[in-house]
Design a protein around this motif. Sequence first.
Motif, PDB file in Angstrom:
ATOM      1  N   ARG A  58       0.839  -1.204   0.000  1.00 16.61           N
ATOM      2  CA  ARG A  58       0.000   0.000   0.000  1.00 16.61           C
ATOM      3  C   ARG A  58       0.869   1.246   0.000  1.00 16.61           C
ATOM      4  O   ARG A  58       1.795   1.385   0.791  1.00 16.61           O
ATOM      5  CB  ARG A  58      -0.884   0.012   1.256  1.00 16.61           C
ATOM      6  CG  ARG A  58      -2.200  -0.671   1.084  1.00 16.61           C
ATOM      7  CD  ARG A  58      -3.183   0.123   0.248  1.00 16.61           C
ATOM      8  NE  ARG A  58      -3.734   1.264   0.987  1.00 16.61           N
ATOM      9  CZ  ARG A  58      -3.552   2.521   0.652  1.00 16.61           C
ATOM     10  NH1 ARG A  58      -2.835   2.849  -0.405  1.00 16.61           N
ATOM     11  NH2 ARG A  58      -4.105   3.493   1.364  1.00 16.61           N
ATOM     12  N   VAL A  59       0.540   2.144  -0.896  1.00 16.78           N
ATOM     13  CA  VAL A  59       1.235   3.427  -0.986  1.00 16.78           C
ATOM     14  C   VAL A  59       0.192   4.527  -1.106  1.00 16.78           C
ATOM     15  O   VAL A  59      -0.808   4.359  -1.817  1.00 16.78           O
ATOM     16  CB  VAL A  59       2.179   3.461  -2.212  1.00 16.78           C
ATOM     17  CG1 VAL A  59       2.669   4.868  -2.481  1.00 16.78           C
ATOM     18  CG2 VAL A  59       3.354   2.521  -2.004  1.00 16.78           C
ATOM     19  N   SER A  60       0.409   5.625  -0.399  1.00 15.95           N
ATOM     20  CA  SER A  60      -0.433   6.802  -0.552  1.00 15.95           C
ATOM     21  C   SER A  60       0.386   7.921  -1.178  1.00 15.95           C
ATOM     22  O   SER A  60       1.511   8.191  -0.724  1.00 15.95           O
ATOM     23  CB  SER A  60      -0.989   7.263   0.804  1.00 15.95           C
ATOM     24  OG  SER A  60      -1.967   6.360   1.279  1.00 15.95           O
ATOM     25  N   THR A  61      -0.157   8.555  -2.178  1.00 21.48           N
ATOM     26  CA  THR A  61       0.626   9.583  -2.862  1.00 21.48           C
ATOM     27  C   THR A  61       0.830  10.823  -1.994  1.00 21.48           C
ATOM     28  O   THR A  61       1.672  11.658  -2.314  1.00 21.48           O
ATOM     29  CB  THR A  61      -0.011   9.978  -4.201  1.00 21.48           C
ATOM     30  OG1 THR A  61      -1.343  10.462  -3.981  1.00 21.48           O
ATOM     31  CG2 THR A  61      -0.068   8.775  -5.126  1.00 21.48           C
ATOM     32  N   VAL A  62       0.092  10.938  -0.893  1.00 27.45           N
ATOM     33  CA  VAL A  62       0.358  12.031   0.036  1.00 27.45           C
ATOM     34  C   VAL A  62       1.765  11.924   0.613  1.00 27.45           C
ATOM     35  O   VAL A  62       2.333  12.910   1.096  1.00 27.45           O
ATOM     36  CB  VAL A  62      -0.700  12.054   1.164  1.00 27.45           C
ATOM     37  CG1 VAL A  62      -0.527  10.871   2.100  1.00 27.45           C
ATOM     38  CG2 VAL A  62      -0.654  13.358   1.937  1.00 27.45           C
ATOM     39  N   VAL A  96       8.469   4.114  -7.036  1.00 31.17           N
ATOM     40  CA  VAL A  96       7.369   3.168  -6.843  1.00 31.17           C
ATOM     41  C   VAL A  96       6.995   2.439  -8.128  1.00 31.17           C
ATOM     42  O   VAL A  96       6.974   1.208  -8.176  1.00 31.17           O
ATOM     43  CB  VAL A  96       6.130   3.896  -6.268  1.00 31.17           C
ATOM     44  CG1 VAL A  96       4.957   2.925  -6.112  1.00 31.17           C
ATOM     45  CG2 VAL A  96       6.459   4.539  -4.931  1.00 31.17           C
ATOM     46  N   LEU A  97       6.683   3.195  -9.175  1.00 29.77           N
ATOM     47  CA  LEU A  97       6.096   2.583 -10.361  1.00 29.77           C
ATOM     48  C   LEU A  97       7.129   1.931 -11.270  1.00 29.77           C
ATOM     49  O   LEU A  97       6.922   0.817 -11.761  1.00 29.77           O
ATOM     50  CB  LEU A  97       5.289   3.630 -11.137  1.00 29.77           C
ATOM     51  CG  LEU A  97       4.125   4.234 -10.337  1.00 29.77           C
ATOM     52  CD1 LEU A  97       3.474   5.363 -11.126  1.00 29.77           C
ATOM     53  CD2 LEU A  97       3.106   3.175  -9.984  1.00 29.77           C
ATOM     54  N   MET A 107      11.880  -3.521  -6.021  1.00 30.77           N
ATOM     55  CA  MET A 107      12.263  -2.854  -4.775  1.00 30.77           C
ATOM     56  C   MET A 107      11.654  -1.453  -4.756  1.00 30.77           C
ATOM     57  O   MET A 107      12.024  -0.586  -5.557  1.00 30.77           O
ATOM     58  CB  MET A 107      13.781  -2.781  -4.645  1.00 30.77           C
ATOM     59  CG  MET A 107      14.467  -4.143  -4.592  1.00 30.77           C
ATOM     60  SD  MET A 107      13.972  -5.116  -3.156  1.00 30.77           S
ATOM     61  CE  MET A 107      14.623  -4.098  -1.806  1.00 30.77           C
ATOM     62  N   VAL A 108      10.730  -1.239  -3.833  1.00 27.02           N
ATOM     63  CA  VAL A 108       9.914  -0.027  -3.817  1.00 27.02           C
ATOM     64  C   VAL A 108      10.167   0.769  -2.546  1.00 27.02           C
ATOM     65  O   VAL A 108      10.299   0.208  -1.459  1.00 27.02           O
ATOM     66  CB  VAL A 108       8.413  -0.394  -3.908  1.00 27.02           C
ATOM     67  CG1 VAL A 108       7.536   0.848  -3.769  1.00 27.02           C
ATOM     68  CG2 VAL A 108       8.122  -1.113  -5.216  1.00 27.02           C
ATOM     69  N   LEU A 109      10.228   2.087  -2.705  1.00 25.60           N
ATOM     70  CA  LEU A 109      10.275   2.974  -1.550  1.00 25.60           C
ATOM     71  C   LEU A 109       8.827   3.332  -1.194  1.00 25.60           C
ATOM     72  O   LEU A 109       8.164   4.021  -1.959  1.00 25.60           O
ATOM     73  CB  LEU A 109      11.069   4.238  -1.862  1.00 25.60           C
ATOM     74  CG  LEU A 109      11.311   5.191  -0.690  1.00 25.60           C
ATOM     75  CD1 LEU A 109      12.234   4.537   0.336  1.00 25.60           C
ATOM     76  CD2 LEU A 109      11.919   6.502  -1.179  1.00 25.60           C
ATOM     77  N   PRO A 110       8.300   2.872  -0.052  1.00 28.04           N
ATOM     78  CA  PRO A 110       6.867   3.043   0.232  1.00 28.04           C
ATOM     79  C   PRO A 110       6.452   4.460   0.574  1.00 28.04           C
ATOM     80  O   PRO A 110       5.274   4.801   0.466  1.00 28.04           O
ATOM     81  CB  PRO A 110       6.631   2.101   1.412  1.00 28.04           C
ATOM     82  CG  PRO A 110       7.967   1.963   2.071  1.00 28.04           C
ATOM     83  CD  PRO A 110       8.978   2.049   0.970  1.00 28.04           C
ATOM     84  N   ALA A 111       7.384   5.287   0.995  1.00 29.45           N
ATOM     85  CA  ALA A 111       7.079   6.695   1.299  1.00 29.45           C
ATOM     86  C   ALA A 111       8.368   7.486   1.198  1.00 29.45           C
ATOM     87  O   ALA A 111       9.431   7.017   1.603  1.00 29.45           O
ATOM     88  CB  ALA A 111       6.478   6.838   2.694  1.00 29.45           C
ATOM     89  N   LEU A 112       8.258   8.703   0.672  1.00 25.47           N
ATOM     90  CA  LEU A 112       9.446   9.527   0.461  1.00 25.47           C
ATOM     91  C   LEU A 112       9.483  10.752   1.366  1.00 25.47           C
ATOM     92  O   LEU A 112      10.531  11.097   1.905  1.00 25.47           O
ATOM     93  CB  LEU A 112       9.506   9.981  -1.001  1.00 25.47           C
ATOM     94  CG  LEU A 112      10.633  10.941  -1.379  1.00 25.47           C
ATOM     95  CD1 LEU A 112      11.989  10.247  -1.243  1.00 25.47           C
ATOM     96  CD2 LEU A 112      10.446  11.451  -2.806  1.00 25.47           C
TER      97      LEU A 112
END
Length: 205
Positions: A58-62, A96-97, A107-112
């Motif tokens: 789960r990722v939120s673009t916020v 992410v994408l 390998m994804v960074l879930p929040a920046l």
Amino acid sequence: MKYRPITFDRLAAELTERILGMAGTRWVRVAIDGAADTRLLADALVDPLRINGRAVLRVSTVDFLRPASLRFEKGKQDPDARYSDWLDENALRREVLNPLSPGGDGMVLPALWDAERDRATRLDRVALAAGGVLIADGELLLGRGLPFELTVHLSVSPSALRRRLPEGDRWALPAFARYENEVRPAETADILVRVDDPRHPAVAA
């Protein structure tokens, strides 16, 4: 356009079935787009997908907004900035994408970025297993060419959105009106859901 009334639970179940049926893709990237209720629907998909054997991230673009110095360069209540300058689109693609694109490493960074504290989250990357599902929620996501396999738009009429937005956020209404006029998300999204009343959603037939 005709709409089919549906319960929230049934909506989540139908979306889960749709995602599970998307075979032949190493990862499935899903966008839940809209001005309201995106987080609720995105969260509701997590457990059903996992129960069916799919890894979910789960990722939120916020969590991929630009720093305050860039977001608020034109003021804290500028609708045009909200529309085009708040989301760090390049970071969302890069972190992410793209890792979930064909040839990506998963390998994804879930929040920046922590927008409330206005500083980097400093999180580690996480691995999304092959066959896994990314569920990203947020506003104003369509029309940017972001690579999602499935897009869901939660549509709210202008009058309902005015009622539902907190008074302190109503300055952003022109940004959502511009989105409707320029992007036409109801026509762009793969699945359209009307959520004027969140207790009684309806799916475009």
